[in-house]
Design a protein around this motif. Structure first.
Motif, PDB file in Angstrom:
ATOM      1  N   ASP A  48       0.824  -1.203   0.000  1.00 32.68           N
ATOM      2  CA  ASP A  48       0.000   0.000   0.000  1.00 32.68           C
ATOM      3  C   ASP A  48       0.859   1.254   0.000  1.00 32.68           C
ATOM      4  OD1 ASP A  48      -2.229  -1.556  -0.033  1.00 32.68           O
ATOM      5  OD2 ASP A  48      -2.778  -1.235   2.065  1.00 32.68           O
ATOM      6  N   PHE A  49       1.999   1.207   0.717  1.00 32.92           N
ATOM      7  CA  PHE A  49       2.864   2.385   0.736  1.00 32.92           C
ATOM      8  C   PHE A  49       3.477   2.650  -0.634  1.00 32.92           C
ATOM      9  CE2 PHE A  49       7.216   4.084   1.016  1.00 32.92           C
ATOM     10  CZ  PHE A  49       6.870   5.399   1.289  1.00 32.92           C
ATOM     11  N   MET A  50       3.933   1.621  -1.330  1.00 31.81           N
ATOM     12  CA  MET A  50       4.530   1.835  -2.645  1.00 31.81           C
ATOM     13  C   MET A  50       3.507   2.427  -3.614  1.00 31.81           C
ATOM     14  SD  MET A  50       7.584   1.076  -1.970  1.00 31.81           S
ATOM     15  CE  MET A  50       8.382   1.199  -3.561  1.00 31.81           C
ATOM     16  N   ASN A  51       2.259   1.991  -3.508  1.00 29.25           N
ATOM     17  CA  ASN A  51       1.198   2.596  -4.325  1.00 29.25           C
ATOM     18  C   ASN A  51       0.973   4.056  -3.928  1.00 29.25           C
ATOM     19  OD1 ASN A  51       0.723   0.213  -5.752  1.00 29.25           O
ATOM     20  ND2 ASN A  51      -0.844  -0.491  -4.321  1.00 29.25           N
ATOM     21  N   LEU A  52       0.967   4.298  -2.627  1.00 29.67           N
ATOM     22  CA  LEU A  52       0.778   5.653  -2.115  1.00 29.67           C
ATOM     23  C   LEU A  52       1.912   6.571  -2.579  1.00 29.67           C
ATOM     24  CD1 LEU A  52      -0.234   6.514   1.523  1.00 29.67           C
ATOM     25  CD2 LEU A  52       1.742   7.635   0.507  1.00 29.67           C
ATOM     26  N   LEU A  53       3.146   6.062  -2.546  1.00 28.59           N
ATOM     27  CA  LEU A  53       4.302   6.867  -2.948  1.00 28.59           C
ATOM     28  C   LEU A  53       4.236   7.222  -4.434  1.00 28.59           C
ATOM     29  CD1 LEU A  53       7.038   8.092  -2.195  1.00 28.59           C
ATOM     30  CD2 LEU A  53       8.095   5.870  -2.683  1.00 28.59           C
ATOM     31  N   GLY A  54       3.853   6.251  -5.258  1.00 31.56           N
ATOM     32  CA  GLY A  54       3.689   6.535  -6.683  1.00 31.56           C
ATOM     33  C   GLY A  54       2.622   7.575  -6.942  1.00 31.56           C
ATOM     34  N   ASP A  55       1.502   7.458  -6.233  1.00 34.01           N
ATOM     35  CA  ASP A  55       0.416   8.431  -6.380  1.00 34.01           C
ATOM     36  C   ASP A  55       0.871   9.828  -5.937  1.00 34.01           C
ATOM     37  OD1 ASP A  55      -1.270   6.457  -7.311  1.00 34.01           O
ATOM     38  OD2 ASP A  55      -2.273   6.147  -5.387  1.00 34.01           O
ATOM     39  N   TYR A  56       1.647   9.874  -4.841  1.00 34.46           N
ATOM     40  CA  TYR A  56       2.137  11.158  -4.333  1.00 34.46           C
ATOM     41  C   TYR A  56       3.035  11.844  -5.367  1.00 34.46           C
ATOM     42  CZ  TYR A  56       4.961  14.467  -1.701  1.00 34.46           C
ATOM     43  OH  TYR A  56       5.607  15.616  -1.291  1.00 34.46           O
ATOM     44  N   ALA A  57       3.968  11.084  -5.949  1.00 33.11           N
ATOM     45  CA  ALA A  57       4.892  11.662  -6.929  1.00 33.11           C
ATOM     46  C   ALA A  57       4.134  12.174  -8.147  1.00 33.11           C
ATOM     47  CB  ALA A  57       5.936  10.626  -7.326  1.00 33.11           C
ATOM     48  N   ARG A  58       3.155  11.410  -8.603  1.00 27.84           N
ATOM     49  CA  ARG A  58       2.382  11.848  -9.776  1.00 27.84           C
ATOM     50  C   ARG A  58       1.526  13.072  -9.454  1.00 27.84           C
ATOM     51  NH1 ARG A  58       2.271   6.193 -10.480  1.00 27.84           N
ATOM     52  NH2 ARG A  58       0.420   5.987  -9.160  1.00 27.84           N
ATOM     53  N   ARG A  59       0.944  13.098  -8.266  1.00 24.41           N
ATOM     54  CA  ARG A  59       0.043  14.193  -7.895  1.00 24.41           C
ATOM     55  C   ARG A  59       0.796  15.497  -7.686  1.00 24.41           C
ATOM     56  NH1 ARG A  59      -1.280  16.108  -2.919  1.00 24.41           N
ATOM     57  NH2 ARG A  59      -0.405  14.285  -1.835  1.00 24.41           N
ATOM     58  N   THR A  60       1.964  15.438  -7.071  1.00 24.53           N
ATOM     59  CA  THR A  60       2.681  16.649  -6.682  1.00 24.53           C
ATOM     60  C   THR A  60       3.784  17.043  -7.649  1.00 24.53           C
ATOM     61  OG1 THR A  60       4.300  15.421  -5.351  1.00 24.53           O
ATOM     62  CG2 THR A  60       2.252  16.128  -4.247  1.00 24.53           C
ATOM     63  N   GLY A  61       4.248  16.111  -8.486  1.00 26.10           N
ATOM     64  CA  GLY A  61       5.400  16.387  -9.336  1.00 26.10           C
ATOM     65  C   GLY A  61       6.717  16.344  -8.591  1.00 26.10           C
ATOM     66  N   ALA A  62       6.709  15.798  -7.375  1.00 27.30           N
ATOM     67  CA  ALA A  62       7.928  15.717  -6.567  1.00 27.30           C
ATOM     68  C   ALA A  62       8.919  14.718  -7.159  1.00 27.30           C
ATOM     69  CB  ALA A  62       7.577  15.316  -5.135  1.00 27.30           C
ATOM     70  N   SER A  63      10.186  14.942  -6.851  1.00 29.41           N
ATOM     71  CA  SER A  63      11.245  13.989  -7.182  1.00 29.41           C
ATOM     72  C   SER A  63      11.473  13.082  -5.979  1.00 29.41           C
ATOM     73  CB  SER A  63      12.544  14.721  -7.520  1.00 29.41           C
ATOM     74  OG  SER A  63      12.343  15.615  -8.590  1.00 29.41           O
ATOM     75  N   VAL A  64      11.767  11.812  -6.267  1.00 32.14           N
ATOM     76  CA  VAL A  64      11.933  10.816  -5.204  1.00 32.14           C
ATOM     77  C   VAL A  64      13.201  10.023  -5.473  1.00 32.14           C
ATOM     78  CG1 VAL A  64      10.942   8.773  -4.088  1.00 32.14           C
ATOM     79  CG2 VAL A  64       9.432  10.616  -4.873  1.00 32.14           C
ATOM     80  N   LEU A  65      14.000   9.808  -4.446  1.00 33.17           N
ATOM     81  CA  LEU A  65      15.123   8.872  -4.506  1.00 33.17           C
ATOM     82  C   LEU A  65      14.917   7.854  -3.405  1.00 33.17           C
ATOM     83  CD1 LEU A  65      18.769   9.352  -5.354  1.00 33.17           C
ATOM     84  CD2 LEU A  65      18.254   8.184  -3.201  1.00 33.17           C
ATOM     85  N   ILE A  66      14.889   6.560  -3.782  1.00 37.02           N
ATOM     86  CA  ILE A  66      14.573   5.514  -2.822  1.00 37.02           C
ATOM     87  C   ILE A  66      15.581   4.378  -2.919  1.00 37.02           C
ATOM     88  CG2 ILE A  66      12.864   4.595  -4.453  1.00 37.02           C
ATOM     89  CD1 ILE A  66      11.350   3.448  -2.018  1.00 37.02           C
ATOM     90  N   SER A  67      16.066   3.953  -1.766  1.00 37.01           N
ATOM     91  CA  SER A  67      16.945   2.790  -1.660  1.00 37.01           C
ATOM     92  C   SER A  67      16.171   1.669  -0.986  1.00 37.01           C
ATOM     93  CB  SER A  67      18.186   3.139  -0.827  1.00 37.01           C
ATOM     94  OG  SER A  67      18.948   1.991  -0.540  1.00 37.01           O
ATOM     95  N   SER A  68      16.213   0.487  -1.581  1.00 43.11           N
ATOM     96  CA  SER A  68      15.510  -0.662  -1.008  1.00 43.11           C
ATOM     97  C   SER A  68      16.114  -1.933  -1.574  1.00 43.11           C
ATOM     98  CB  SER A  68      14.011  -0.607  -1.331  1.00 43.11           C
ATOM     99  OG  SER A  68      13.350  -1.774  -0.877  1.00 43.11           O
ATOM    100  N   HIS A  69      16.027  -3.016  -0.802  1.00 44.52           N
ATOM    101  CA  HIS A  69      16.460  -4.321  -1.289  1.00 44.52           C
ATOM    102  C   HIS A  69      15.287  -5.117  -1.867  1.00 44.52           C
ATOM    103  CE1 HIS A  69      20.155  -3.758   1.313  1.00 44.52           C
ATOM    104  NE2 HIS A  69      20.634  -4.035   0.125  1.00 44.52           N
TER     105      HIS A  69
END
Length: 287
Positions: free
Chosen positions: A172-193
């Motif tokens: 749910d968070f990954m979906n939320l993060l994608g929606d946030y970036a699209r809605r706001t136009g923000a840039s995101v840098l994410i590190s994950s395994h």
């Protein structure tokens, strides 16, 4: 948000960071454009957390620079620093606060803010009266994410943000993060395994190996041009427009493959699994 399209949110130039005789980052350079969601990939010890520390101004480079919104991160004025958000691997401190008081306390540093995005609030699912030190690891991480996104930053940095989340909360968070970036136009840098999340979410991939940036590529280009070429020798491939980025007993992982290139006779082609490709690209190489 008023994001200037002519200013890069992130510009990293020749970034080098040493700890004693150990070089954690070695001449790393890249940019992040407005609206990009970028994956930072590498094995443990590759330099990801050091890079993030330099990005956020927590660490001072030995060489090179980090500019956020056109200014050096070490001299970033308050109004520009307020345009960033950061989620650490593990949230520490603030144990005596209640959840609600901590949200209000952190929010006060940003001046007048609109109500919290109800989607993020529902996802976090935290009792505002609960003491922070009594929260589980997953609840603390949801709180850290909520605090980082509370002021709707233009540049959001996440260091292993979902490691302590259960699969449902992570999805749910990954979906939320994608929606946030699209809605706001923000840039995101994410590190994950959790590579499947990054492959699905991110538009660009940065591969770190032993402190060096070995591949910087749009995700779509990576999928289209990365192939295993088996039953071919390095000599046979040397004159072709490929970058060899991995190797196995039967052949080589290459970046830059195209259907138009004529391969040596007997060469077989296969599409790599993303995890297998990651393991090859980030594998430690002998000096």
């Amino acid at each position: 948000m008023n994001i200037r399209k002519d200013v890069l949110p992130v510009q990293v130039t020749d970034l080098t960071k040493r700890f004693g005789s150990f070089t954690a980052l070695d001449g790393v350079s890249f940019t992040v454009k407005p609206g990009e969601t970028v994956a930072l990939l590498g094995r443990n010890g590759a330099g990801k957390s050091t890079l993030i520390g330099c990005l956020m101004g927590f660490l001072v480079p030995d060489q090179g620079s980090v500019d956020l919104f056109g200014q050096n991160v070490l001299d970033l004025p308050r109004d520009l620093r307020a345009r960033t958000g950061f989620v650490p691997q593990t949230m520490t401190g603030f144990g005596a606060f209640t959840v609600g008081k901590l949200i209000d306390y952190i929010g006060a540093f940003y001046g007048t803010l609109p109500p919290i995005d109800p989607t993020i609030l529902r996802w976090a699912d935290l009792d505002p009266k609960k003491i922070v030190k009594s929260l589980s690891g997953g609840q603390r991480q949801r709180l850290a994410i909520l605090l980082a996104m509370r002021h709707e930053p233009d540049f959001l940095v996440l260091d292993e943000p979902v490691a302590s989340l259960d699969p449902h909360a992570r999805r749910d968070f990954m979906n939320l993060l994608g929606d946030y970036a699209r809605r706001t136009g923000a840039s995101v840098l994410i590190s994950s395994h959790i590579l499947s999340d990054l492959e699905r979410l991110c538009s660009r991939l940065l591969f770190l190996r032993q402190g060096q940036l070995v591949l910087d590529v749009p995700t779509a280009v990576f999928r289209a041009t990365t192939r295993w070429l088996d039953h071919a020798t390095p000599h046979a491939l040397s004159d072709l427009p490929f970058q060899i980025i991995g190797q196995r007993e039967t052949g080589f992982l290459v970046h830059g493959w195209s259907e138009d290139v004529i391969l040596p006779e007997g060469t077989t082609i296969s599409v790599p699994d993303f995890e297998d490709a990651f393991l090859e690209i980030t594998a430690t190489r002998a000096a």
